[in-house]
Motif scaffolding. Structure first.
Motif, PDB file in Angstrom:
ATOM      1  N   ALA A 186      37.115   7.941  35.692  1.00 22.75           N
ATOM      2  CA  ALA A 186      37.522   6.636  36.219  1.00 22.75           C
ATOM      3  C   ALA A 186      39.027   6.569  36.431  1.00 22.75           C
ATOM      4  CB  ALA A 186      37.059   5.529  35.274  1.00 22.75           C
ATOM      5  N   ALA A 187      39.762   7.376  35.679  1.00 23.93           N
ATOM      6  CA  ALA A 187      41.220   7.439  35.832  1.00 23.93           C
ATOM      7  C   ALA A 187      41.643   8.360  36.976  1.00 23.93           C
ATOM      8  CB  ALA A 187      41.857   7.910  34.528  1.00 23.93           C
ATOM      9  N   GLY A 188      40.682   8.956  37.654  1.00 24.19           N
ATOM     10  CA  GLY A 188      40.997   9.842  38.775  1.00 24.19           C
ATOM     11  C   GLY A 188      41.320  11.261  38.375  1.00 24.19           C
ATOM     12  N   LEU A 189      41.026  11.622  37.138  1.00 20.57           N
ATOM     13  CA  LEU A 189      41.319  12.965  36.647  1.00 20.57           C
ATOM     14  C   LEU A 189      40.145  13.909  36.902  1.00 20.57           C
ATOM     15  CD1 LEU A 189      42.882  11.806  33.275  1.00 20.57           C
ATOM     16  CD2 LEU A 189      44.134  12.922  35.134  1.00 20.57           C
ATOM     17  N   ARG A 190      40.474  15.162  37.140  1.00 22.11           N
ATOM     18  CA  ARG A 190      39.438  16.194  37.276  1.00 22.11           C
ATOM     19  C   ARG A 190      39.032  16.631  35.878  1.00 22.11           C
ATOM     20  NH1 ARG A 190      42.991  20.086  40.999  1.00 22.11           N
ATOM     21  NH2 ARG A 190      44.435  19.463  39.352  1.00 22.11           N
ATOM     22  N   THR A 191      37.763  16.409  35.527  1.00 19.32           N
ATOM     23  CA  THR A 191      37.342  16.644  34.148  1.00 19.32           C
ATOM     24  C   THR A 191      35.886  17.057  34.102  1.00 19.32           C
ATOM     25  OG1 THR A 191      37.373  15.696  31.921  1.00 19.32           O
ATOM     26  CG2 THR A 191      36.613  14.266  33.699  1.00 19.32           C
ATOM     27  N   ALA A 192      35.446  17.493  32.930  1.00 21.67           N
ATOM     28  CA  ALA A 192      34.043  17.826  32.678  1.00 21.67           C
ATOM     29  C   ALA A 192      33.795  17.711  31.191  1.00 21.67           C
ATOM     30  CB  ALA A 192      33.722  19.239  33.161  1.00 21.67           C
ATOM     31  N   ALA A 193      32.565  17.378  30.822  1.00 21.04           N
ATOM     32  CA  ALA A 193      32.140  17.382  29.424  1.00 21.04           C
ATOM     33  C   ALA A 193      31.588  18.767  29.115  1.00 21.04           C
ATOM     34  CB  ALA A 193      31.075  16.315  29.197  1.00 21.04           C
ATOM     35  N   VAL A 194      32.190  19.462  28.155  1.00 19.13           N
ATOM     36  CA  VAL A 194      31.865  20.869  27.908  1.00 19.13           C
ATOM     37  C   VAL A 194      31.774  21.127  26.408  1.00 19.13           C
ATOM     38  CG1 VAL A 194      33.025  21.585  30.035  1.00 19.13           C
ATOM     39  CG2 VAL A 194      34.305  21.563  27.897  1.00 19.13           C
ATOM     40  N   GLY A 195      31.565  22.387  26.057  1.00 16.11           N
ATOM     41  CA  GLY A 195      31.490  22.792  24.661  1.00 16.11           C
ATOM     42  C   GLY A 195      30.057  22.845  24.199  1.00 16.11           C
ATOM     43  N   ASN A 196      29.722  22.029  23.212  1.00 18.71           N
ATOM     44  CA  ASN A 196      28.374  21.985  22.662  1.00 18.71           C
ATOM     45  C   ASN A 196      27.462  21.125  23.532  1.00 18.71           C
ATOM     46  OD1 ASN A 196      26.550  22.689  20.526  1.00 18.71           O
ATOM     47  ND2 ASN A 196      26.750  20.624  19.706  1.00 18.71           N
ATOM     48  N   ILE A 197      27.686  21.168  24.820  1.00 19.40           N
ATOM     49  CA  ILE A 197      27.017  20.288  25.772  1.00 19.40           C
ATOM     50  C   ILE A 197      27.159  20.907  27.159  1.00 19.40           C
ATOM     51  CG2 ILE A 197      29.149  18.969  25.947  1.00 19.40           C
ATOM     52  CD1 ILE A 197      27.644  16.524  26.690  1.00 19.40           C
ATOM     53  N   GLY A 198      26.081  21.030  27.900  1.00 20.60           N
ATOM     54  CA  GLY A 198      26.163  21.455  29.292  1.00 20.60           C
ATOM     55  C   GLY A 198      26.529  22.916  29.495  1.00 20.60           C
ATOM     56  N   THR A 199      27.377  23.167  30.484  1.00 23.51           N
ATOM     57  CA  THR A 199      27.754  24.517  30.887  1.00 23.51           C
ATOM     58  C   THR A 199      28.531  25.232  29.783  1.00 23.51           C
ATOM     59  OG1 THR A 199      27.939  23.725  33.157  1.00 23.51           O
ATOM     60  CG2 THR A 199      28.958  25.847  32.664  1.00 23.51           C
ATOM     61  N   PRO A 200      28.253  26.529  29.536  1.00 27.25           N
ATOM     62  CA  PRO A 200      29.036  27.268  28.532  1.00 27.25           C
ATOM     63  C   PRO A 200      30.528  27.164  28.811  1.00 27.25           C
ATOM     64  CG  PRO A 200      27.148  28.565  29.208  1.00 27.25           C
ATOM     65  CD  PRO A 200      27.185  27.360  30.116  1.00 27.25           C
ATOM     66  N   ILE A 201      31.303  26.976  27.774  1.00 33.55           N
ATOM     67  CA  ILE A 201      32.717  26.658  27.949  1.00 33.55           C
ATOM     68  C   ILE A 201      33.499  27.841  28.525  1.00 33.55           C
ATOM     69  CG2 ILE A 201      33.368  27.285  25.579  1.00 33.55           C
ATOM     70  CD1 ILE A 201      35.221  24.767  25.680  1.00 33.55           C
ATOM     71  N   ILE A 202      33.076  29.069  28.261  1.00 33.38           N
ATOM     72  CA  ILE A 202      33.759  30.226  28.853  1.00 33.38           C
ATOM     73  C   ILE A 202      33.628  30.189  30.367  1.00 33.38           C
ATOM     74  CG2 ILE A 202      33.766  32.745  29.048  1.00 33.38           C
ATOM     75  CD1 ILE A 202      32.971  32.889  26.125  1.00 33.38           C
ATOM     76  N   ASP A 203      32.434  29.829  30.850  1.00 35.53           N
ATOM     77  CA  ASP A 203      32.215  29.757  32.290  1.00 35.53           C
ATOM     78  C   ASP A 203      33.107  28.698  32.930  1.00 35.53           C
ATOM     79  OD1 ASP A 203      30.304  31.658  31.827  1.00 35.53           O
ATOM     80  OD2 ASP A 203      28.581  30.353  32.219  1.00 35.53           O
ATOM     81  N   VAL A 204      33.328  27.593  32.225  1.00 32.25           N
ATOM     82  CA  VAL A 204      34.187  26.532  32.754  1.00 32.25           C
ATOM     83  C   VAL A 204      35.636  27.002  32.798  1.00 32.25           C
ATOM     84  CG1 VAL A 204      35.065  24.210  32.325  1.00 32.25           C
ATOM     85  CG2 VAL A 204      32.634  24.700  32.005  1.00 32.25           C
ATOM     86  N   VAL A 205      36.078  27.633  31.718  1.00 31.51           N
ATOM     87  CA  VAL A 205      37.473  28.079  31.632  1.00 31.51           C
ATOM     88  C   VAL A 205      37.795  29.110  32.708  1.00 31.51           C
ATOM     89  CG1 VAL A 205      39.063  29.421  30.191  1.00 31.51           C
ATOM     90  CG2 VAL A 205      37.797  27.505  29.204  1.00 31.51           C
ATOM     91  N   LEU A 206      36.864  30.012  32.980  1.00 33.77           N
ATOM     92  CA  LEU A 206      37.105  31.074  33.957  1.00 33.77           C
ATOM     93  C   LEU A 206      36.629  30.722  35.362  1.00 33.77           C
ATOM     94  CD1 LEU A 206      36.150  34.260  31.889  1.00 33.77           C
ATOM     95  CD2 LEU A 206      38.422  33.319  32.313  1.00 33.77           C
ATOM     96  N   GLY A 207      36.033  29.540  35.530  1.00 27.35           N
ATOM     97  CA  GLY A 207      35.455  29.180  36.822  1.00 27.35           C
ATOM     98  C   GLY A 207      36.490  28.840  37.878  1.00 27.35           C
ATOM     99  N   GLU A 208      36.009  28.653  39.109  1.00 30.27           N
ATOM    100  CA  GLU A 208      36.890  28.367  40.239  1.00 30.27           C
ATOM    101  C   GLU A 208      37.396  26.926  40.233  1.00 30.27           C
ATOM    102  OE1 GLU A 208      35.380  29.477  44.004  1.00 30.27           O
ATOM    103  OE2 GLU A 208      35.034  31.559  43.446  1.00 30.27           O
ATOM    104  N   GLN A 209      36.649  26.012  39.598  1.00 35.65           N
ATOM    105  CA  GLN A 209      37.046  24.609  39.600  1.00 35.65           C
ATOM    106  C   GLN A 209      38.276  24.390  38.741  1.00 35.65           C
ATOM    107  OE1 GLN A 209      35.715  21.808  41.229  1.00 35.65           O
ATOM    108  NE2 GLN A 209      37.556  20.854  40.378  1.00 35.65           N
ATOM    109  N   GLN A 210      39.275  23.726  39.315  1.00 35.34           N
ATOM    110  CA  GLN A 210      40.480  23.370  38.571  1.00 35.34           C
ATOM    111  C   GLN A 210      40.273  22.017  37.897  1.00 35.34           C
ATOM    112  OE1 GLN A 210      43.683  24.931  38.133  1.00 35.34           O
ATOM    113  NE2 GLN A 210      43.773  23.289  36.621  1.00 35.34           N
ATOM    114  N   TYR A 211      40.553  21.945  36.600  1.00 29.90           N
ATOM    115  CA  TYR A 211      40.453  20.693  35.854  1.00 29.90           C
ATOM    116  C   TYR A 211      41.815  20.284  35.309  1.00 29.90           C
ATOM    117  CZ  TYR A 211      35.397  21.447  35.928  1.00 29.90           C
ATOM    118  OH  TYR A 211      34.105  21.642  36.322  1.00 29.90           O
ATOM    119  N   ASP A 212      42.011  18.981  35.193  1.00 26.34           N
ATOM    120  CA  ASP A 212      43.217  18.466  34.557  1.00 26.34           C
ATOM    121  C   ASP A 212      43.050  18.424  33.040  1.00 26.34           C
ATOM    122  OD1 ASP A 212      44.526  17.742  37.078  1.00 26.34           O
ATOM    123  OD2 ASP A 212      42.999  16.175  37.206  1.00 26.34           O
ATOM    124  N   VAL A 213      41.858  18.055  32.594  1.00 23.80           N
ATOM    125  CA  VAL A 213      41.595  17.855  31.176  1.00 23.80           C
ATOM    126  C   VAL A 213      40.097  18.008  30.939  1.00 23.80           C
ATOM    127  CG1 VAL A 213      41.468  15.337  31.531  1.00 23.80           C
ATOM    128  CG2 VAL A 213      41.868  16.246  29.244  1.00 23.80           C
TER     129      VAL A 213
END
Length: 525
Positions: A186-213
């Protein structure tokens, strides 16, 4: 020629042959477990140039299929029993320099004891992801450069690694993490809920999508295996006995939860109503200037968030917090507005405010949030009795919070107790109970607590585990309930004695309620 998705096998090519060493990883790594997080870690580490061996005691068709996929990437997989009769998941491969474990593996597993004897560290997938944050930033820069060279990309260089806002606690982790992600979006930030939920966190960290937080949910298991984690801000929502069979003691469990505060740079968020969470803040070694921020269902003091006249307010991230408060949202903006969920919302808001999110985004994010299924979810109303599915209440602390949300309850409970006791739960909730229907392997423990502390509460002990057991439980609960009551599935136990998981248990409850509603409609037609 267009830009393309980069596979794991391309990582070393983009980062260079020294990638492993630059990010604190050795060349020969054993991955324990062939589940989702194990496969993610194995793929990434092999892509970075490591010689990876995956070990798992399983040897079924699903294990073999996963092993075949990894073998195509040059990853060795050892399943079941080895030629010498030893179990693959209990034997440390020769030459191993680091073990990366899946979260649920017990600390006293033979594999880890062998690693300790050999002087080999054991870490988890969260630790690997944390070490690889810089690698992810480099990969995105390399991909952008490659895309620019082919005319497919812009000239803006990707940003560095995303900040982590981390959440743990005995209960409410997933809901709070999702609330936080909703507020950040809602604040306009690029984000995702990760870790013990959803996509494996290694895949998020190394993925093509850029996140702010990133909004990062962390279990006590994951924190146990993440020694170098140092996040922007973190919250411990609550502490109650859970997973003691894994940790060995409440002290060890709390210590692992407290790791989330180590090295925090901006804020350590704690629960004012749960002194154990504040004690963990006091004990943590944080960066200079990091603040302790409390959340409370009452009126907040300075450096706290709380509730005043139905308004969520902030007295932590405002000027002159001794005198001023900032309105963030209304209680009715929280879905559902049960007390424990309002506490979740305050914790999420505290982390978002620590990251600089504006008050309006807190309100908008909470309004946009929709909870997952099986979390205090209203199923139906039958004969003036409301039926609520909180199958996710898999321990006593969660069940107590769920019971506290309703005035008069017929409680459906039971399953695998995981070493828990039920006396305190029953003592605190007895006055709300119209009756109880007990199911599952450890129902006798709950029955004994009810007999000790609530002998006046009618109890139905349902000794069956067949597929019709939940329908029988719902019918028994309906017989105990009076108009205006709530029949609440809040088992205070794990589900695996009767169901594949808590989702299946909740689905069975909802199906049973719908059948009861159909029967009632037919009777009154």
């Amino acid at each position: 020629m267009g830009s393309r998705q980069v596979s794991a096998s391309d990582l070393a090519g983009l980062l260079g042959p020294d990638a492993l060493g630059r990010f604190g990883l050795p060349g020969r790594i054993t991955v324990a477990g062939l589940g989702v997080s194990g496969i993610s870690a194995a793929r990434a580490l092999a892509g970075l140039g490591a010689r990876v061996t995956v070990v798992d005691n399983g040897d079924g068709d699903a294990h073999r299929a996963r092993a075949a996929e990894l073998a195509e990437l040059g990853i060795e997989v050892r399943l079941g029993h080895l030629p010498d009769g030893a179990r693959a998941g209990e034997t440390l491969p020769e030459g191993t320099e680091l073990v990366v474990t899946s979260p649920g593996w017990q600390p006293q597993s033979p594999l880890f004891l062998a690693a300790a004897e050999a002087g080999v560290d054991v870490v988890g997938d969260v630790e690997v992801a944390w070490r690889l944050r810089g690698a992810g930033a480099e990969l995105r820069a390399a991909r952008a450069a490659a895309a620019g060279a082919t005319g497919d990309g812009g000239d803006t260089a990707p940003a560095g690694p995303a900040e982590w806002l981390a959440i743990t606690g005995t209960n409410g982790k997933t809901t709070t993490t999702q609330m936080l992600a909703s507020i950040l979006k809602a604040a306009g930030l690029r984000t995702a809920a990760v870790g013990n939920i959803g996509t494996p966190i290694i895949d998020v960290v190394l993925g093509e999508q850029q996140y702010d937080v990133l909004a990062v949910e962390l279990s006590s298991y994951q924190l146990h295996w993440a020694p170098s984690l140092r996040v922007h801000s973190a919250a411990v929502l609550n502490l109650a006995p859970d997973h003691l069979d894994w940790h060995g003691s409440m002290q060890a469990y709390a210590a692992d939860k407290g790791r989330i505060y180590e090295g925090n740079t901006v804020a350590c968020v704690y629960n004012v109503a749960d002194k154990a969470t504040e004690d963990l803040v006091v004990e943590a070694d944080v960066e200079e200037g990091c603040r302790a921020i409390g959340f409370t269902l009452g009126a907040p003091g300075p450096s706290m968030l709380g509730v005043v006249d139905g308004i969520l307010v902030d007295r932590a991230f405002v000027e002159n917090r001794q005198k001023n408060a900032q309105e963030l949202a209304e209680v009715k903006d929280v879905n559902p507005p049960a007390p424990h969920n309002i506490a979740n919302a305050l914790a999420a808001a505290a982390l978002a405010r620590a990251f600089g999110v504006a008050p309006r985004a807190v309100r908008d994010g909470l309004r946009d949030f929709r909870p997952d299924a099986h979390r205090v979810a209203r199923v139906d109303e039958v004969a003036s009795v409301v039926y609520v599915d909180d199958s996710k209440a898999t321990n006593t602390h969660a069940a107590e919070a769920s019971l506290a949300s309703f005035d008069k309850v017929v409680w459906i409970a039971g399953g695998l107790a995981k070493g828990a006791t039920f006396d305190e739960l029953v003592q605190k909730s007895a006055e709300r109970m119209r009756g109880a229907v007990l199911i599952g392997a450890d129902r006798a423990l709950i029955a004994e607590a009810l007999a000790r502390h609530a002998p006046e509460v009618p109890v139905v002990d349902l000794d069956r585990t067949d597929t019709g057991a939940m329908l029988a439980a719902v019918r028994e609960a309906a017989a105990l309930a009076e108009p205006g009551d709530t029949v609440l599935l809040a088992p205070a136990c794990a589900s695996m004695d009767m169901f594949a998981n808590y989702n299946k248990r909740g689905d069975a409850f909802a199906d049973a309620v719908r059948e009861l509603a159909a029967e009632n409609a037919a009777d009154t037609a």
